[in-house]
Design a protein around this motif. Sequence first.
Motif, PDB file in Angstrom:
ATOM      1  N   VAL A  34      26.013  -6.858  10.454  1.00 44.17           N
ATOM      2  CA  VAL A  34      25.410  -7.604  11.127  1.00 44.17           C
ATOM      3  C   VAL A  34      25.903  -7.917  12.265  1.00 44.17           C
ATOM      4  CG1 VAL A  34      24.192  -9.834  11.419  1.00 44.17           C
ATOM      5  CG2 VAL A  34      23.935  -8.521   9.283  1.00 44.17           C
ATOM      6  N   ILE A  35      25.396  -7.721  13.668  1.00 42.73           N
ATOM      7  CA  ILE A  35      26.202  -8.001  14.876  1.00 42.73           C
ATOM      8  C   ILE A  35      25.501  -9.138  15.427  1.00 42.73           C
ATOM      9  CG2 ILE A  35      26.805  -7.185  17.097  1.00 42.73           C
ATOM     10  CD1 ILE A  35      27.231  -4.357  15.744  1.00 42.73           C
ATOM     11  N   LEU A  36      25.965 -10.315  15.801  1.00 43.94           N
ATOM     12  CA  LEU A  36      25.371 -11.207  16.623  1.00 43.94           C
ATOM     13  C   LEU A  36      25.892 -11.766  17.700  1.00 43.94           C
ATOM     14  CD1 LEU A  36      24.075 -13.509  13.469  1.00 43.94           C
ATOM     15  CD2 LEU A  36      22.705 -12.034  14.824  1.00 43.94           C
ATOM     16  N   SER A  37      25.281 -12.327  18.847  1.00 44.37           N
ATOM     17  CA  SER A  37      26.036 -13.024  19.644  1.00 44.37           C
ATOM     18  C   SER A  37      26.196 -14.377  19.438  1.00 44.37           C
ATOM     19  CB  SER A  37      25.245 -12.842  21.310  1.00 44.37           C
ATOM     20  OG  SER A  37      24.841 -11.744  21.388  1.00 44.37           O
ATOM     21  N   GLU A  38      27.257 -15.176  20.123  1.00 42.14           N
ATOM     22  CA  GLU A  38      27.628 -16.350  19.837  1.00 42.14           C
ATOM     23  C   GLU A  38      26.396 -17.174  19.869  1.00 42.14           C
ATOM     24  OE1 GLU A  38      32.204 -18.183  19.926  1.00 42.14           O
ATOM     25  OE2 GLU A  38      31.149 -17.552  21.995  1.00 42.14           O
ATOM     26  N   ALA A  39      26.107 -18.260  19.078  1.00 41.24           N
ATOM     27  CA  ALA A  39      25.199 -19.319  18.991  1.00 41.24           C
ATOM     28  C   ALA A  39      23.723 -18.828  18.638  1.00 41.24           C
ATOM     29  CB  ALA A  39      24.747 -19.677  20.569  1.00 41.24           C
ATOM     30  N   ALA A  40      23.702 -17.450  18.087  1.00 41.12           N
ATOM     31  CA  ALA A  40      22.434 -16.931  17.314  1.00 41.12           C
ATOM     32  C   ALA A  40      22.453 -17.712  16.236  1.00 41.12           C
ATOM     33  CB  ALA A  40      22.542 -15.531  17.530  1.00 41.12           C
ATOM     34  N   SER A  41      21.268 -17.606  15.448  1.00 44.85           N
ATOM     35  CA  SER A  41      21.085 -17.939  13.930  1.00 44.85           C
ATOM     36  C   SER A  41      21.530 -16.937  13.100  1.00 44.85           C
ATOM     37  CB  SER A  41      19.811 -18.706  13.742  1.00 44.85           C
ATOM     38  OG  SER A  41      18.864 -17.635  13.988  1.00 44.85           O
ATOM     39  N   LEU A  42      22.016 -17.330  11.981  1.00 49.40           N
ATOM     40  CA  LEU A  42      22.258 -16.429  10.840  1.00 49.40           C
ATOM     41  C   LEU A  42      21.810 -16.549   9.608  1.00 49.40           C
ATOM     42  CD1 LEU A  42      24.558 -14.149   9.866  1.00 49.40           C
ATOM     43  CD2 LEU A  42      25.890 -16.007   9.046  1.00 49.40           C
ATOM     44  N   GLU A  43      21.139 -15.303   9.053  1.00 45.20           N
ATOM     45  CA  GLU A  43      20.696 -15.431   7.794  1.00 45.20           C
ATOM     46  C   GLU A  43      21.114 -14.232   6.997  1.00 45.20           C
ATOM     47  OE1 GLU A  43      16.615 -16.850   6.813  1.00 45.20           O
ATOM     48  OE2 GLU A  43      16.944 -16.422   4.890  1.00 45.20           O
TER      49      GLU A  43
END
Lengths: 115, 112
Positions: B11-20
């Motif tokens: 999983v690749i996300l940007s900072e402040a994104a929500s995670l599940e």
Amino acid sequence: GAGVSQTPSNKVTEKGKYVELRCDPISGHTALYWYRQSLGQGPEFLIYFQGTGAADDSGLPNDRFFAVRPEGSVSTLKIQRTERGDSAVYLCASSPEGPANYGYTFGSGTRLTVV
Amino acid sequence: AQSVSQHNHHVILSEAASLELGCNYSYGGTVNLFWYVQYPGQHLQLLLKYFSGDPLVKGIKGFEAEFIKSKFSFNLRKPSVQWSDTAEYFCAVYWGFQKLVFGTGTRLLVSP
């Protein structure tokens, strides 16, 4: 000690050689576990000790693998006639009793490379 | 045999994104559920655990997980991820056979 200690942290051995991996659990933890983690996989159960006895060794892949815990504290995982497929990170974990209420505390692992 | 599935391997996300992060296990009965985290170069650490009671469990560093018995699931969530959350996350289940069964892990990369 404060945590679970595993030595060595890295071990490179030639195919066919014998290796011993050591685990020193948290003082007072009666339950000790060995797991193996291959690249891209989660930890896979090998063996569980309650005190000095192996309560469950169903995860040992074959008779080349053996583990002991003679005084109910330090444990040694022994691998005979190593094969390249044995290359993995070997993890040790301990728990005050079983894992039901506490989970495990893991050591940093021993990275075994068989060349 | 008991098994634990983690559907997202990377999983690749940007900072402040929500995670599940998803976690499902193979069959029911009484279970204890755990999430472990492994930061780069560090050992596996317990993030949170569920034994009984409130199915919404809060752990360290703002993580939480929800146990949904009917779906055999125990998904991990965080409302706003940070770069320091970059790590590998493992779900584990205890079925009462004196050992934890782990999923294959989800590698999370948070870009600043």
